[in-house]
Scaffold this active site. Structure first.
Site: not given
Ligand code: THU
Length: 135
Positions: A56, A58, A87
């Site tokens: 992801c 992030e 998430c």
């Protein structure tokens, strides 16, 4: 450094999203993570044909920052269609370094910036202190 989502941080997340490698989901995400020092680290999602290896945006941003010596953060901007919150895996990984993190959520097509705290997103978090209890 204040906890606001300044324009530079929002723009950095929007720009990072342009680099997303998302041929499988078609869902492009960009992040911009601000260290307490003021430095900004960006990330995008990086997918893989072995789907579970996808990273992801992030966690890409966080890994870049930690690998360059930063370990305290005050804000992250996440830019994706619909302005979704990170998430669960990313919430946990961000919490490891900065439980007080402020999370800003933006849609690439809109000006509005949502704001939520990481503690709101991950209440009763598991952290290092949880490991001190043994049986
Ligand atoms: N994704 C992120 O980059 N961040 C999140 O917090 C949720 C999901 C990515 C992973 C995958 O490449 C795509 O979005 C669809 O799940």
């Amino acid at each position: 450094m204040s906890e606001g989502a300044d324009k530079d941080l929002v723009q950095a997340a929007r720009d990072a999203r342009e680099h997303a490698y998302a041929p499988y989901s078609g869902f492009q995400v960009g992040s911009a993570l601000r260290a307490r020092s003021g430095r900004i680290f960006t990330g995008c999602n990086v997918e893989n044909s072995s789907y579970g290896l996808t990273i992801c945006s992030e966690r890409v941003a966080l890994s870049k920052a930690v690998s360059e010596g930063e370990s305290e953060f005050d804000a992250i901007v996440v830019c994706a269609p619909g302005a979704p919150a990170p998430c669960g895996a990313c919430r946990q990984v961000l919490y490891e370094f900065s439980p007080e993190l402020v999370v800003f959520l933006v849609d690439p097509q809109k000006d509005a910036v949502g704001r939520v705290s990481l503690k709101q997103l991950l209440p009763s978090a598991f952290d290092g202190s949880s490991l001190s209890s043994t049986c």
